[in-house]
Scaffold this motif. Structure first.
Motif, PDB file in Angstrom:
ATOM      1  N   GLU A  51      44.297   9.864  82.211  1.00  0.00           N
ATOM      2  CA  GLU A  51      44.013  10.938  81.269  1.00  0.00           C
ATOM      3  C   GLU A  51      42.742  10.546  80.388  1.00  0.00           C
ATOM      4  O   GLU A  51      41.826  11.331  80.307  1.00  0.00           O
ATOM      5  CB  GLU A  51      44.985  10.715  80.172  1.00  0.00           C
ATOM      6  CG  GLU A  51      44.904  11.904  79.062  1.00  0.00           C
ATOM      7  CD  GLU A  51      45.949  11.818  78.101  1.00  0.00           C
ATOM      8  OE1 GLU A  51      47.039  11.454  78.236  1.00  0.00           O
ATOM      9  OE2 GLU A  51      45.763  12.216  76.920  1.00  0.00           O
ATOM     10  N   ILE A  52      42.546   8.969  80.144  1.00  0.00           N
ATOM     11  CA  ILE A  52      41.556   8.470  79.724  1.00  0.00           C
ATOM     12  C   ILE A  52      40.195   8.635  80.640  1.00  0.00           C
ATOM     13  O   ILE A  52      39.304   8.824  80.222  1.00  0.00           O
ATOM     14  CB  ILE A  52      41.542   7.039  79.325  1.00  0.00           C
ATOM     15  CG1 ILE A  52      42.795   6.717  78.354  1.00  0.00           C
ATOM     16  CG2 ILE A  52      40.470   6.456  78.506  1.00  0.00           C
ATOM     17  CD1 ILE A  52      43.312   5.586  78.017  1.00  0.00           C
ATOM     18  N   ARG A  53      40.355   8.318  81.904  1.00  0.00           N
ATOM     19  CA  ARG A  53      39.254   8.243  82.822  1.00  0.00           C
ATOM     20  C   ARG A  53      38.894   9.838  83.027  1.00  0.00           C
ATOM     21  O   ARG A  53      37.685   9.756  83.120  1.00  0.00           O
ATOM     22  CB  ARG A  53      39.890   7.890  84.176  1.00  0.00           C
ATOM     23  CG  ARG A  53      38.823   7.944  85.316  1.00  0.00           C
ATOM     24  CD  ARG A  53      39.190   8.570  86.482  1.00  0.00           C
ATOM     25  NE  ARG A  53      38.256   8.941  87.598  1.00  0.00           N
ATOM     26  CZ  ARG A  53      37.616  10.080  87.614  1.00  0.00           C
ATOM     27  NH1 ARG A  53      38.298  10.979  86.938  1.00  0.00           N
ATOM     28  NH2 ARG A  53      36.724  10.300  88.309  1.00  0.00           N
ATOM     29  N   GLY A  54      39.790  10.595  82.876  1.00  0.00           N
ATOM     30  CA  GLY A  54      39.372  12.115  83.078  1.00  0.00           C
ATOM     31  C   GLY A  54      38.583  12.362  81.815  1.00  0.00           C
ATOM     32  O   GLY A  54      37.588  13.281  82.180  1.00  0.00           O
ATOM     33  N   VAL A  55      38.681  12.039  80.418  1.00  0.00           N
ATOM     34  CA  VAL A  55      37.568  12.279  79.573  1.00  0.00           C
ATOM     35  C   VAL A  55      36.391  11.544  79.688  1.00  0.00           C
ATOM     36  O   VAL A  55      35.409  12.025  79.354  1.00  0.00           O
ATOM     37  CB  VAL A  55      38.606  11.965  78.145  1.00  0.00           C
ATOM     38  CG1 VAL A  55      37.611  12.068  76.851  1.00  0.00           C
ATOM     39  CG2 VAL A  55      39.716  12.610  78.014  1.00  0.00           C
ATOM     40  N   LEU A  56      36.625  10.339  80.303  1.00  0.00           N
ATOM     41  CA  LEU A  56      35.447   9.508  80.231  1.00  0.00           C
ATOM     42  C   LEU A  56      34.362   9.926  81.319  1.00  0.00           C
ATOM     43  O   LEU A  56      33.270  10.121  81.075  1.00  0.00           O
ATOM     44  CB  LEU A  56      35.830   7.869  80.705  1.00  0.00           C
ATOM     45  CG  LEU A  56      34.859   7.020  80.672  1.00  0.00           C
ATOM     46  CD1 LEU A  56      34.113   6.587  79.272  1.00  0.00           C
ATOM     47  CD2 LEU A  56      35.281   5.742  81.352  1.00  0.00           C
TER      48      LEU A  56
END
Lengths: 171, 91
Positions: free
Chosen positions: B11-16
């Motif tokens: 999830e965080i990587r997808g935002v980043l």
């Protein structure tokens, strides 16, 4: 004996996968270029993530099936970075139940950085997964789930999936 | 302290890794960080923030001159974080 490849049709995708113009994801050359094509944006999202597809087994199929996955790497791999793919499928003959659990996964992982195949950012990347010949018969409709295998992947970039093909032999 | 799971990493990587955020910066690197490295970075931020929360609540209590409930202190932090996020995105 001859070896053939035929396109596999992508029909649906996991919720974390989305289609996009290649040019929205990479800095592409001025049109006309690969930037104008659409691709499916896949990544290792911490869990397996992929697309659903189908293919018919052709009349001249005898064996040696291989799944061929093609796409564009979106992000520079580290030297020892790996990228893994997997496939699960259900091969169905006419008059056979279409619904049912897909078979166990078959996976393949490779080192894509300088320690392995030495791919770079925005290179075309082609990989294969060997399939089991006896699982397929002429005229079977094969439903597939093709995915980035999170357990075999350390690469943190995106993979812009452009094509899936079925390779097979006629003798 | 929360553990950043593989799902959280995704999830965080997808935002980043979006053009609107850090994708261009990351693609300018000679090589991307690996999944393990990124997940460790996310965990480091999570650990630092989680460890700071008791002291942050104490600071809030001192500023307000009363002992707040954990829920109220958390909501005050959320309001501040939303403001700070806009500040950071505008830098």
């Amino acid at each position: 004996m001859a070896t053939f490849r035929k396109p596999v049709q992508i029909i649906a995708m996991d919720s974390g996968v989305f289609p996009d113009r290649v040019g929205n994801q990479i800095t592409a050359a001025a049109a006309p270029s690969v930037g104008e094509l659409d691709a499916y944006v896949l990544a290792d999202g911490g869990a397996d993530e992929g697309v659903y597809a189908r293919v018919s087994i052709p009349k001249n199929y005898v064996g040696s099936p291989v799944l061929v996955i093609k796409g564009i790497l979106d992000g520079a791999p580290g030297a020892s970075d790996t990228l893994g793919f997997g496939v699960r499928k259900r091969a169905v003959a006419n008059n056979e139940a279409a619904d049912g659990a897909f078979d166990a996964e078959q996976v393949s992982s490779a080192t894509i950085g300088s320690s392995g195949s030495a791919h770079s950012d925005e290179d075309l990347y082609t990989t294969t997964i060997s399939l089991t010949a006896g699982d397929y018969a002429v005229d079977d409709e094969v439903f597939l789930y093709v995915f980035i295998d999170a357990s075999g992947t350390t690469y943190a970039g995106n993979f812009l999936l452009t094509a899936i093909e079925l390779q097979y032999a006629d003798a | 302290m929360a553990t950043v799971t593989d799902t959280d990493y995704g999830e965080i990587r997808g935002v980043l890794y979006q053009p609107a955020l850090a994708k261009a910066d990351l693609k300018a690197l000679p090589a991307l960080p690996t999944k393990t490295q990124l997940k460790a970075a996310f965990q480091a931020i999570e650990t630092r923030f989680d460890n700071a929360r008791p002291a942050l609540k104490a600071d809030i209590d001192t500023a307000l001159g009363r002992v707040t409930t954990a829920a109220l202190a958390r909501k005050i932090m959320i309001a501040w974080l939303r403001w700070k996020l806009r500040q950071l995105e505008g830098e």
